[in-house]
Write a protein that holds these residues in place. Sequence first.
Motif, PDB file in Angstrom:
ATOM      1  N   ALA A  71       0.837  -1.200   0.000  1.00 28.77           N
ATOM      2  CA  ALA A  71       0.000   0.000   0.000  1.00 28.77           C
ATOM      3  C   ALA A  71       0.873   1.251   0.000  1.00 28.77           C
ATOM      4  CB  ALA A  71      -0.952  -0.012   1.197  1.00 28.77           C
ATOM      5  N   GLN A  72       1.925   1.230   0.780  1.00 26.96           N
ATOM      6  CA  GLN A  72       2.844   2.367   0.816  1.00 26.96           C
ATOM      7  C   GLN A  72       3.535   2.539  -0.541  1.00 26.96           C
ATOM      8  OE1 GLN A  72       6.200   1.941   3.471  1.00 26.96           O
ATOM      9  NE2 GLN A  72       6.351   4.154   3.756  1.00 26.96           N
ATOM     10  N   ASN A  73       3.940   1.439  -1.137  1.00 23.10           N
ATOM     11  CA  ASN A  73       4.579   1.505  -2.450  1.00 23.10           C
ATOM     12  C   ASN A  73       3.612   2.033  -3.507  1.00 23.10           C
ATOM     13  OD1 ASN A  73       6.978   0.552  -1.399  1.00 23.10           O
ATOM     14  ND2 ASN A  73       6.521  -1.566  -1.880  1.00 23.10           N
ATOM     15  N   ALA A  74       2.351   1.606  -3.437  1.00 19.09           N
ATOM     16  CA  ALA A  74       1.338   2.095  -4.379  1.00 19.09           C
ATOM     17  C   ALA A  74       1.146   3.595  -4.207  1.00 19.09           C
ATOM     18  CB  ALA A  74       0.019   1.349  -4.165  1.00 19.09           C
ATOM     19  N   SER A  75       1.076   4.042  -2.960  1.00 21.84           N
ATOM     20  CA  SER A  75       0.898   5.461  -2.661  1.00 21.84           C
ATOM     21  C   SER A  75       2.044   6.286  -3.242  1.00 21.84           C
ATOM     22  CB  SER A  75       0.823   5.658  -1.151  1.00 21.84           C
ATOM     23  OG  SER A  75       0.726   7.014  -0.826  1.00 21.84           O
ATOM     24  N   GLY A  76       3.243   5.716  -3.224  1.00 20.86           N
ATOM     25  CA  GLY A  76       4.420   6.404  -3.752  1.00 20.86           C
ATOM     26  C   GLY A  76       4.346   6.691  -5.244  1.00 20.86           C
ATOM     27  N   VAL A  77       3.478   5.988  -5.959  1.00 20.51           N
ATOM     28  CA  VAL A  77       3.306   6.235  -7.393  1.00 20.51           C
ATOM     29  C   VAL A  77       1.901   6.769  -7.694  1.00 20.51           C
ATOM     30  CG1 VAL A  77       5.093   4.609  -8.116  1.00 20.51           C
ATOM     31  CG2 VAL A  77       2.714   3.812  -7.880  1.00 20.51           C
ATOM     32  N   GLY A  78       1.232   7.294  -6.640  1.00 19.38           N
ATOM     33  CA  GLY A  78      -0.061   7.928  -6.828  1.00 19.38           C
ATOM     34  C   GLY A  78      -1.241   6.982  -6.957  1.00 19.38           C
ATOM     35  N   LEU A  79      -1.095   5.746  -6.517  1.00 21.53           N
ATOM     36  CA  LEU A  79      -2.180   4.772  -6.586  1.00 21.53           C
ATOM     37  C   LEU A  79      -2.640   4.413  -5.182  1.00 21.53           C
ATOM     38  CD1 LEU A  79      -0.682   2.469  -9.351  1.00 21.53           C
ATOM     39  CD2 LEU A  79      -2.494   4.171  -9.616  1.00 21.53           C
ATOM     40  N   GLU A  80      -3.877   3.927  -5.094  1.00 22.61           N
ATOM     41  CA  GLU A  80      -4.422   3.515  -3.801  1.00 22.61           C
ATOM     42  C   GLU A  80      -4.519   2.000  -3.728  1.00 22.61           C
ATOM     43  OE1 GLU A  80      -7.991   5.360  -2.365  1.00 22.61           O
ATOM     44  OE2 GLU A  80      -7.427   7.285  -3.251  1.00 22.61           O
ATOM     45  N   LEU A  81      -4.254   1.490  -2.555  1.00 18.92           N
ATOM     46  CA  LEU A  81      -4.368   0.051  -2.284  1.00 18.92           C
ATOM     47  C   LEU A  81      -4.705  -0.099  -0.811  1.00 18.92           C
ATOM     48  CD1 LEU A  81      -3.916  -2.842  -3.491  1.00 18.92           C
ATOM     49  CD2 LEU A  81      -1.559  -2.671  -2.669  1.00 18.92           C
ATOM     50  N   ARG A  82      -5.672  -0.963  -0.522  1.00 15.20           N
ATOM     51  CA  ARG A  82      -5.977  -1.250   0.888  1.00 15.20           C
ATOM     52  C   ARG A  82      -4.704  -1.775   1.554  1.00 15.20           C
ATOM     53  NH1 ARG A  82     -10.320  -3.318  -1.766  1.00 15.20           N
ATOM     54  NH2 ARG A  82      -9.491  -5.414  -1.667  1.00 15.20           N
ATOM     55  N   PRO A  83      -4.627  -1.688   2.882  1.00 11.87           N
ATOM     56  CA  PRO A  83      -3.430  -2.190   3.567  1.00 11.87           C
ATOM     57  C   PRO A  83      -3.094  -3.617   3.123  1.00 11.87           C
ATOM     58  CG  PRO A  83      -4.869  -1.060   5.114  1.00 11.87           C
ATOM     59  CD  PRO A  83      -5.628  -1.154   3.813  1.00 11.87           C
ATOM     60  N   THR A  84      -1.881  -3.793   2.640  1.00 13.97           N
ATOM     61  CA  THR A  84      -1.413  -5.078   2.109  1.00 13.97           C
ATOM     62  C   THR A  84       0.075  -5.184   2.390  1.00 13.97           C
ATOM     63  OG1 THR A  84      -3.053  -4.916   0.325  1.00 13.97           O
ATOM     64  CG2 THR A  84      -1.272  -6.518   0.035  1.00 13.97           C
ATOM     65  N   ARG A  85       0.458  -6.149   3.212  1.00 16.31           N
ATOM     66  CA  ARG A  85       1.864  -6.305   3.584  1.00 16.31           C
ATOM     67  C   ARG A  85       2.293  -7.761   3.464  1.00 16.31           C
ATOM     68  NH1 ARG A  85       1.380  -2.524   8.915  1.00 16.31           N
ATOM     69  NH2 ARG A  85       0.655  -0.688   7.780  1.00 16.31           N
ATOM     70  N   VAL A  86       3.550  -7.942   3.115  1.00 13.25           N
ATOM     71  CA  VAL A  86       4.139  -9.275   3.043  1.00 13.25           C
ATOM     72  C   VAL A  86       5.337  -9.295   3.987  1.00 13.25           C
ATOM     73  CG1 VAL A  86       5.293 -10.976   1.585  1.00 13.25           C
ATOM     74  CG2 VAL A  86       3.386  -9.646   0.663  1.00 13.25           C
ATOM     75  N   VAL A  87       5.331 -10.251   4.895  1.00 13.78           N
ATOM     76  CA  VAL A  87       6.446 -10.446   5.827  1.00 13.78           C
ATOM     77  C   VAL A  87       7.242 -11.647   5.319  1.00 13.78           C
ATOM     78  CG1 VAL A  87       7.104 -10.930   8.220  1.00 13.78           C
ATOM     79  CG2 VAL A  87       5.066  -9.533   7.739  1.00 13.78           C
ATOM     80  N   ILE A  88       8.547 -11.433   5.107  1.00 19.03           N
ATOM     81  CA  ILE A  88       9.427 -12.475   4.571  1.00 19.03           C
ATOM     82  C   ILE A  88      10.351 -12.926   5.699  1.00 19.03           C
ATOM     83  CG2 ILE A  88      11.144 -13.016   2.804  1.00 19.03           C
ATOM     84  CD1 ILE A  88       9.938 -10.584   1.215  1.00 19.03           C
ATOM     85  N   PHE A  89      10.350 -14.219   5.968  1.00 20.44           N
ATOM     86  CA  PHE A  89      11.066 -14.761   7.120  1.00 20.44           C
ATOM     87  C   PHE A  89      11.474 -16.205   6.833  1.00 20.44           C
ATOM     88  CE2 PHE A  89       6.739 -15.994   7.380  1.00 20.44           C
ATOM     89  CZ  PHE A  89       6.735 -17.243   7.962  1.00 20.44           C
ATOM     90  N   GLY A  90      12.300 -16.751   7.701  1.00 22.02           N
ATOM     91  CA  GLY A  90      12.648 -18.149   7.499  1.00 22.02           C
ATOM     92  C   GLY A  90      13.590 -18.704   8.548  1.00 22.02           C
ATOM     93  N   ASN A  91      13.915 -19.968   8.320  1.00 18.33           N
ATOM     94  CA  ASN A  91      14.832 -20.706   9.186  1.00 18.33           C
ATOM     95  C   ASN A  91      15.644 -21.629   8.274  1.00 18.33           C
ATOM     96  OD1 ASN A  91      16.106 -22.516  10.880  1.00 18.33           O
ATOM     97  ND2 ASN A  91      14.337 -22.841  12.191  1.00 18.33           N
ATOM     98  N   PRO A  92      16.922 -21.317   8.061  1.00 22.88           N
ATOM     99  CA  PRO A  92      17.745 -22.135   7.161  1.00 22.88           C
ATOM    100  C   PRO A  92      17.807 -23.617   7.546  1.00 22.88           C
ATOM    101  CG  PRO A  92      18.875 -20.105   7.740  1.00 22.88           C
ATOM    102  CD  PRO A  92      17.652 -20.186   8.604  1.00 22.88           C
ATOM    103  N   LYS A  93      17.607 -23.920   8.827  1.00 16.80           N
ATOM    104  CA  LYS A  93      17.631 -25.325   9.245  1.00 16.80           C
ATOM    105  C   LYS A  93      16.465 -26.106   8.640  1.00 16.80           C
ATOM    106  CE  LYS A  93      20.149 -24.842  13.542  1.00 16.80           C
ATOM    107  NZ  LYS A  93      20.151 -25.043  14.989  1.00 16.80           N
ATOM    108  N   LEU A  94      15.371 -25.419   8.324  1.00 20.10           N
ATOM    109  CA  LEU A  94      14.216 -26.080   7.712  1.00 20.10           C
ATOM    110  C   LEU A  94      14.207 -25.928   6.191  1.00 20.10           C
ATOM    111  CD1 LEU A  94      11.383 -25.153  10.230  1.00 20.10           C
ATOM    112  CD2 LEU A  94      12.580 -27.324   9.988  1.00 20.10           C
ATOM    113  N   GLY A  95      14.603 -24.776   5.705  1.00 24.27           N
ATOM    114  CA  GLY A  95      14.565 -24.527   4.271  1.00 24.27           C
ATOM    115  C   GLY A  95      15.666 -25.225   3.490  1.00 24.27           C
ATOM    116  N   THR A  96      16.854 -25.293   4.070  1.00 28.17           N
ATOM    117  CA  THR A  96      17.989 -25.882   3.357  1.00 28.17           C
ATOM    118  C   THR A  96      17.750 -27.334   2.963  1.00 28.17           C
ATOM    119  OG1 THR A  96      19.494 -24.325   4.406  1.00 28.17           O
ATOM    120  CG2 THR A  96      20.480 -26.310   3.445  1.00 28.17           C
ATOM    121  N   PRO A  97      17.248 -28.189   3.868  1.00 32.26           N
ATOM    122  CA  PRO A  97      16.986 -29.575   3.448  1.00 32.26           C
ATOM    123  C   PRO A  97      16.014 -29.676   2.275  1.00 32.26           C
ATOM    124  CG  PRO A  97      16.912 -29.419   5.839  1.00 32.26           C
ATOM    125  CD  PRO A  97      16.999 -28.016   5.307  1.00 32.26           C
ATOM    126  N   LEU A  98      15.064 -28.775   2.214  1.00 33.30           N
ATOM    127  CA  LEU A  98      14.116 -28.793   1.090  1.00 33.30           C
ATOM    128  C   LEU A  98      14.825 -28.414  -0.213  1.00 33.30           C
ATOM    129  CD1 LEU A  98      11.024 -27.171   2.826  1.00 33.30           C
ATOM    130  CD2 LEU A  98      11.377 -29.587   2.266  1.00 33.30           C
TER     131      LEU A  98
END
Length: 164
Positions: A71-98
């Motif tokens: 939403a903040q990024n959309a606002s930065g280019v003059g567009l509107e978007l309802r609150p929308t966020r993506v949280v990126i996270f992880g644990n290499p001990k679980l992801g690496t085996p995959l």
Amino acid sequence: MRNITAGIGFLGLILIAGAAYFSRQQAVAQATGPTGLVVKSSPYSVGETETRFKKILETNGLNLFATVDHAQNASGVGLELRPTRVVIFGNPKLGTPLMQCQPTIAIDLPQKVLIWEDDQGQTQLAYNDPQYLGGRHRLDGCGVEAIKTVSGALNNLTNGAIAP
């Protein structure tokens, strides 16, 4: 006449049991959906849900890589978007085996949680179903335990963020 009534009663029970089974299967399918997303409603605002989720990540020692505020990024280019966020996270001990099983799964890692406000003003939270990703990347038997662990962790983390 008695046998016909008993037969109809038995058939009725089978139909009711079948309907209950298919209703449950439909409910399970709706929880994940054809998109491979697990979607849950949150009683909190997008911001509060995000804050609660990040706190849970920190408490559990997971790596928080970034948050994308669409939403903040959309606002930065003059567009509107309802609150929308993506949280990126992880644990290499679980992801690496995959990734050792199948390098293409790296395109879906680290994990992401999407938190947004829907058309009705309700906060929703979604993440990729690890079982779906396992199929998408054809892990077959490799990584079964890691997928189970990731599934349980994502369920617990997101439930914690939306708990009263």
